[in-house]
Scaffold this active site. Sequence first.
Site, PDB file in Angstrom:
ATOM      1  CD  GLU A  22      15.914 -11.872 -54.716  1.00  0.00           C
ATOM      2  OE1 GLU A  22      15.434 -10.786 -54.395  1.00  0.00           O
ATOM      3  OE2 GLU A  22      16.100 -12.225 -55.901  1.00  0.00           O
ATOM      4  CG  ASN A  54      10.124  -2.833 -14.410  1.00  0.00           C
ATOM      5  OD1 ASN A  54       8.969  -2.711 -14.063  1.00  0.00           O
ATOM      6  ND2 ASN A  54      10.484  -3.575 -15.449  1.00  0.00           N
ATOM      7  CG  ASP A  57       6.635  -8.777 -17.845  1.00  0.00           C
ATOM      8  OD1 ASP A  57       5.797  -9.671 -17.964  1.00  0.00           O
ATOM      9  OD2 ASP A  57       7.112  -8.165 -18.818  1.00  0.00           O
TER      10      ASP A  57
HETATM   11  C1  LIG Z   1      14.958  -3.893 -24.762  1.00  0.00           C
HETATM   12  C2  LIG Z   1      14.208  -3.819 -23.471  1.00  0.00           C
HETATM   13  C3  LIG Z   1      13.190  -4.725 -23.237  1.00  0.00           C
HETATM   14  C4  LIG Z   1      12.459  -4.651 -22.044  1.00  0.00           C
HETATM   15  N1  LIG Z   1      11.459  -5.559 -21.829  1.00  0.00           N
HETATM   16  C5  LIG Z   1      10.758  -5.496 -20.655  1.00  0.00           C
HETATM   17  C6  LIG Z   1       9.717  -6.419 -20.380  1.00  0.00           C
HETATM   18  O1  LIG Z   1       9.393  -7.274 -21.187  1.00  0.00           O
HETATM   19  N2  LIG Z   1       9.075  -6.311 -19.170  1.00  0.00           N
HETATM   20  C7  LIG Z   1       9.417  -5.374 -18.256  1.00  0.00           C
HETATM   21  O2  LIG Z   1       8.827  -5.333 -17.176  1.00  0.00           O
HETATM   22  N3  LIG Z   1      10.384  -4.488 -18.502  1.00  0.00           N
HETATM   23  C8  LIG Z   1      11.048  -4.522 -19.688  1.00  0.00           C
HETATM   24  N4  LIG Z   1      12.015  -3.593 -19.939  1.00  0.00           N
HETATM   25  C9  LIG Z   1      12.162  -2.465 -19.045  1.00  0.00           C
HETATM   26  C10 LIG Z   1      13.269  -2.660 -18.082  1.00  0.00           C
HETATM   27  O3  LIG Z   1      12.916  -3.615 -17.146  1.00  0.00           O
HETATM   28  C11 LIG Z   1      13.461  -1.292 -17.497  1.00  0.00           C
HETATM   29  O4  LIG Z   1      14.077  -0.512 -18.509  1.00  0.00           O
HETATM   30  C12 LIG Z   1      14.359  -1.285 -16.341  1.00  0.00           C
HETATM   31  O5  LIG Z   1      13.925  -2.084 -15.324  1.00  0.00           O
HETATM   32  C13 LIG Z   1      14.560   0.119 -15.845  1.00  0.00           C
HETATM   33  O6  LIG Z   1      15.612   0.059 -14.942  1.00  0.00           O
HETATM   34  P1  LIG Z   1      16.857   1.027 -15.011  1.00  0.00           P
HETATM   35  O7  LIG Z   1      17.626   0.717 -13.825  1.00  0.00           O
HETATM   36  O8  LIG Z   1      17.564   0.899 -16.261  1.00  0.00           O
HETATM   37  O9  LIG Z   1      16.112   2.411 -14.925  1.00  0.00           O
HETATM   38  P2  LIG Z   1      16.573   3.798 -15.477  1.00  0.00           P
HETATM   39  O10 LIG Z   1      16.491   3.794 -16.950  1.00  0.00           O
HETATM   40  O11 LIG Z   1      17.837   4.211 -14.874  1.00  0.00           O
HETATM   41  O12 LIG Z   1      15.394   4.671 -14.908  1.00  0.00           O
HETATM   42  C14 LIG Z   1      14.107   4.643 -15.419  1.00  0.00           C
HETATM   43  C15 LIG Z   1      13.340   5.831 -14.875  1.00  0.00           C
HETATM   44  O13 LIG Z   1      13.134   5.671 -13.493  1.00  0.00           O
HETATM   45  C16 LIG Z   1      13.801   6.661 -12.746  1.00  0.00           C
HETATM   46  N5  LIG Z   1      14.371   5.949 -11.609  1.00  0.00           N
HETATM   47  C17 LIG Z   1      15.224   4.899 -11.643  1.00  0.00           C
HETATM   48  N6  LIG Z   1      15.415   4.412 -10.420  1.00  0.00           N
HETATM   49  C18 LIG Z   1      14.692   5.177  -9.601  1.00  0.00           C
HETATM   50  C19 LIG Z   1      14.466   5.169  -8.207  1.00  0.00           C
HETATM   51  N7  LIG Z   1      15.030   4.267  -7.417  1.00  0.00           N
HETATM   52  N8  LIG Z   1      13.665   6.103  -7.692  1.00  0.00           N
HETATM   53  C20 LIG Z   1      13.079   7.031  -8.451  1.00  0.00           C
HETATM   54  N9  LIG Z   1      13.242   7.075  -9.789  1.00  0.00           N
HETATM   55  C21 LIG Z   1      14.041   6.166 -10.336  1.00  0.00           C
HETATM   56  C22 LIG Z   1      14.788   7.282 -13.670  1.00  0.00           C
HETATM   57  O14 LIG Z   1      15.018   8.615 -13.374  1.00  0.00           O
HETATM   58  C23 LIG Z   1      14.094   7.117 -15.012  1.00  0.00           C
HETATM   59  O15 LIG Z   1      13.165   8.141 -15.186  1.00  0.00           O
HETATM   60  C24 LIG Z   1      12.770  -3.661 -21.098  1.00  0.00           C
HETATM   61  C25 LIG Z   1      13.793  -2.754 -21.343  1.00  0.00           C
HETATM   62  C26 LIG Z   1      14.505  -2.817 -22.510  1.00  0.00           C
HETATM   63  C27 LIG Z   1      15.570  -1.805 -22.770  1.00  0.00           C
END
Ligand SMILES: Cc1cc2nc3c(=O)[nH]c(=O)nc-3n(C[C@H](O)[C@H](O)[C@H](O)COP(=O)(O)OP(=O)(O)OC[C@H]3O[C@@H](n4cnc5c(N)ncnc54)[C@H](O)[C@@H]3O)c2cc1C
Length: 1346
Positions: free
Chosen positions: A1277, A362, A374
């Site tokens: 509807e 995030n 957030d």
């Molecule tokens: C439907 C939906 C709703 C969401 N709503 C919100 C919201 O309301 N508020 C909010 O804050 N977030 C929201 N998010 C975002 C969500 O919090 C982030 O998608 C999530 O935290 C990313 O984490 P991940 O582990 O999946 O990252 P990934 O998808 O694995 O990585 C995201 C990016 O960061 C890089 N990365 C990951 N970890 C690291 C690391 N440790 N060091 C360097 N690069 C890294 C990856 O290479 C990629 O480019 C939402 C996401 C979705 C899908």
Amino acid sequence: MEDTQLTSTQPLKHSQTLVFAVNGERVELTSVDPSTTLLQFLRSHTRFKSVKLGCGEGGCGACNVLLSKFDTKLKQLEDYTVSSCLTLLCSINGCSITTTEGLGNIKDGFHSIHQRFAGFHASQCGFCTPGMCVSLFSALVNSEKTCRPEPAFGSSKLTASEAEKSISGNLCRCTGYRPIADVCKSFAADVDMEDLGLNSFWKKDAKLNKLPLYDSKQITTYPEFLKKESKSTAVLNYQDKTWYSPVSVEELGSLLESISAENGMTVKLVAGNTGTGYYQETEYYNKYIDLRCIPELSEIKKAGSRIEIGATVSISKLIFALKEHTKDDPTKEDDVVLKKIASHLEKIASESIRNVASVGGNLVMAQRKNFPSDIATVLLAVNSRVTILTGVKKETLTLEEFLEKPALDSRNVLLSVFIPCLRPTKNGYSKNVKSKLLFETYRASPRPLGNALAYLNAAFSAEVCNVNDGVVINRIQLAFGSFGVKHAIRASTVEKYLVGKKLSVDLISEAVKLIRVAISPENGTSDPAYRSSLAASFLFDFLMPIVDPEISSRLTIDDCERTTLLSPAKQVIESSHEHYPVGEPVIKSGATIQASGEAVFVDDIPSPLNCLHGAFIYSTKPLARVKSIKLKSEKDVNAVVTFQDIPKGGANIGAINHFGTDPLFSNELTQCAGQRIAFAVAETQKNADMAAGTATVDYDIEDLEPPILTVEQAVEKSSFFEVPLVLTPSQVGDFSKGMAESDYQIHSAEIKLPSQYYFYMESQTALAVPDEDNCMVVYSSSQVPELVQRVISRCLNIPEHNVRVITRRVGGGFGGKGSKAMPVAAACALAAYKLRRPVRTYVNRKTDMILAGGRHPMKINYTIGFKSNGKITALHLDVLINAGMSPDVSPVIPWKLVGSLKKYNFGALSFDIKVCKTNHSSKSAMRAPGEVQGSYIAEAVIEHVATHLSLDVGLVREMNFHSYDSLKLYYGNSAGDPLEYTLPTIWDKLMKSSNFDSRVEMVNKFNKNNIWRKKGISRVPILQNVSLRPTPGRVSILQDGSVVVEVGGIELGQGLWTKVKQMTAYCLSAVKCDGTHGLLEKVRVIQADALSMVQGGLTAGSTTSEASCEAIRLCCNVLVERLVSLKEKVKEQMGSVSWELLIMQANMKSVNLSASSYFVPEFTSRSYINYGAAVSEVEVNLLTGETKMLQTDIIYDCGQSLNPAVDLGQVEGAFVQGIGFFMLEEYLTNSDGLVVADSTWTYKIPTIDTIPKQLNVHILNSGHHKDRVLSSKASGEPPLLLAASVHCATRAAIKEARNQLDSWKGLNGSDTFFELDVPATMPVVKTLCGLDNVEVYLQSLFMSRS
Ligand SMILES: Cc1cc2nc3c(=O)[nH]c(=O)nc-3n(C[C@H](O)[C@H](O)[C@H](O)COP(=O)(O)OP(=O)(O)OC[C@H]3O[C@@H](n4cnc5c(N)ncnc54)[C@H](O)[C@@H]3O)c2cc1C
Ligand code: FES
Ligand code: FES
């Protein structure tokens, strides 16, 4: 669904294996494309098709599966839902996946979740149901792990509140959620069974033991054999791609260094991979590095109130840890901050996302790509620090420094986040304590429970201390984010201004002024003034209680604490047993297999050998010549099909209806942004989507006229579609005379109504398979297979009998699978014809939203004449309907609009309605097309008159109700008999059943006592004319006595098959032999086949179910006639005759046991009027503009309902879809007309947290209606129109807010009319309540105190 590239043979050098389980079955793969998602694998490589692709963005929950992981160190099993559309297959090594098929199925027996979904009538089209089942199952499994007391036999440890929230991230477009919530709550330990809604398990005595038994031990989520498998997969290779799973920071560092030495290698660090839900990937990477096997990165270390969070820790784990931290003594002061952070994090995304989304991912998205996070905002307010790894070097920075750094590249790794020691604090301020730390977080978003990005988020922390005559701020941190800036920021100018000062109204006033300057969204951000005003609201909410602890302004953050989202609601149905089993609330046909995921939708049909996949390339310009289409890479694409591929003699036709055609592809000249220009065909859907998504189209607009993009421009250029005379609605009376009779007049008031997207959960899809002799078999998710057949026949220049179009079920239509499904099937057929291979497509959500067209936007101008008592004497409307580039069904919209507008007696009614031809995508019918707008316009007129006269709006409504005579004058034959005009009865009944009068009083009292919340209540009637169309049917009795039925109508989730089955059973029982009572079980309705059942027609307009039933009644009558005499003979010989024996005899006597019919409704009685009314009560938050729907009561006349459970579902579902139109859904386009609200991120349909807390529905049985099918009336509807009641109630609440604002300004509550836009979103509501209401209030307070 596509074939992804996987193989379980030919292991490549260095590769290890990927081992996991799916529904208890072991899967081992040796070579996997690392970009493959779990969803792609499950759908194309297993028989488990229940995981549905609803969005591919993490925004709908349709793809949810349960992921189970065994922690060998702790010997603990973790079970949680994940969005399989975002989960990379390589990341599930050693895990077990459970889909809804794994819970139960037709062969092994259904799970009680499946049975309860069916029995509570909680599955309509069924496309969302598998995901819902898994979400609920996960909540059940996890509740078992708590140390709560053992539940009663057959119940669980789940609480009702948890049960409901388990599906808060799942979208359903059909049901309106109430029945789904009841299913969830039926498993809860603390639910009162009496509170559960209509179901098939009991009529009276609501008891747990009547429900299908829940056994928590029934399912093993993690098979024993997996525990013995090795968990680490160091490297997985696939062609030029590799997946790595380093197990230490050192290994990661050297891996990154070695990769950076390789030229041109693209690297992706993977944590939860949920980021791809927002940043859809348009390229493949060479190296994927999974960060989640590194223990240091997945730990949470606590020391006192200091916390260090590893970067891969999931949001759910962090929430859990923060709550655990505060568990021992939740009142302990230093834990309050952590508790509040946890509570804020619970509003992020949905559970299935939070379960894998990492804190680090995030923050990196926020840092690198300006994601509106957030987490960054909240952590900024508590002075967090981060540690990053660059190569092998570690560095620690403040979060602020980190966010401000140049974007990290893929070789920088975020290792951890550190929350420093937090001073003891307490919620609120008490004058007894000298110094305190206050902490609060805020979030305003279209949905309170998340899965919606915030318009603005904030977190404030302040240390304050008492001085003799007040409170001084020693230190303050004000963090804001998500408002259209690069990243979360501190409002340091405001912080500096406040520090060291004594808090006062004046000081807050100044701070609020400063915050507006500090929180200023960048150019191009939507609703900038609203977002700045939110900042003012939040700061006011934080500081004001310190100055005045009595003030009840703390408003914005309490939602998640509510016990349950929905209160128990009443469903009143009045079954009629006269035509048994017609009239019974029979469970929807196929509901259990929908829940178990075994129901087959078009995209679930296995791909034939050699199947290709297509994706549309569309224009982004409204009117332009297409010079060329360039693909990023030709490598993975088999063909790009355009209009030039249409065979000789074929026509460039994508859709046909009464009024004309729509081209399949644009020729050299595009007519709108979002017009199909080509179809990229590839071996997989992923490749096709990638190719189409990255294609560049070269346009030329030289010498072209400017496009027509507004209805005003269409008028200037006289660009209209013709409305046939027969569809031109007739005017009533003499407008000039009516105006002459009036005491007051309102001239040229304006309303604008927007479009709406269907948001069927199953997007457009088709599969075309070339057959022998130039034939084509096409599976289409269509509401009108007959026209799909005609389009393909004309496009390919082959006879219609060469085209077999088959539709079994449609995963939600709402009008969008009418005209708009035809080009999808036609494109597949054309590509299949050209390439001589099967071709299918599953249109991705973005493309679907861009191509769909949707509801007709319109601009209305009205002039009214009325008496001083509110009686309207004349109404004139000028309506400009934006129909888009082709006629589609648009010429019928004026007819429909006027039909529902006429619900009041306006005296003389005249109108000038123009159907404008513009360079927008062609608009089509959407549930209650034209009708919802007409009905709304009528209410706007009434409200305007009432405000003008300062009269109660309810009185004005009643003043203008039709008498039967005026109804007859306005509607002619459709009015039916006087007894059929039930609206006045419904109106009075609803007044009583909803306690309207006493609630009005309570609302008034509430409004007097509350400053920052205002309530509104409104009662709205509706009236909608519907017409039956000719419909075919066939009933055939097979040798064993089972019955097969074919109808023209399509099962869209509206329960058509169920009603048809009931009708078949009822009609055949007229044979009167033994065993006919159980006939319902013997009837099967089969899929529509355009070659088998010709003249199938269109499933739309709410009447297809009854027309299909009538067609079936005609068939059954014939069969009964053929069977009765035989029965008498057999009875004479044998004494009694069973159904099976009779049919056996009939076969022996060569009786024709198949009968067909074509029901053609009588001209004089084919149209009739539906009536209903609703009372809605809402509460508006004046600080944020949020509208909470507190309660809605509906009475809807279904005549003698054919199936009250089905009709109830239609009423609730339509109403909630209407709420979407009136309150939430913004189908926005850019200045070229290209849809930009093209995802679940930008387009918000209602979820369980944005519907009325209590929705009471009474399905009125209004008795005998001689011209109707078994006295029944439609339900699909009209109830959608009732959602205007929510909008009207919101207007009433805003009116209170505006009067209050005026009084603060020293003005008399002026009561002037204001237009409340549709949809009444938070920014719209807040704008009307006063974007500066906080400042005005403070000013008034200052004045009154000085
Ligand atoms: C439907 C939906 C709703 C969401 N709503 C919100 C919201 O309301 N508020 C909010 O804050 N977030 C929201 N998010 C975002 C969500 O919090 C982030 O998608 C999530 O935290 C990313 O984490 P991940 O582990 O999946 O990252 P990934 O998808 O694995 O990585 C995201 C990016 O960061 C890089 N990365 C990951 N970890 C690291 C690391 N440790 N060091 C360097 N690069 C890294 C990856 O290479 C990629 O480019 C939402 C996401 C979705 C899908
Ligand atoms: S398809 Fe995965 S969440 Fe929508
Ligand atoms: S039943 Fe939920 S989307 Fe259709």
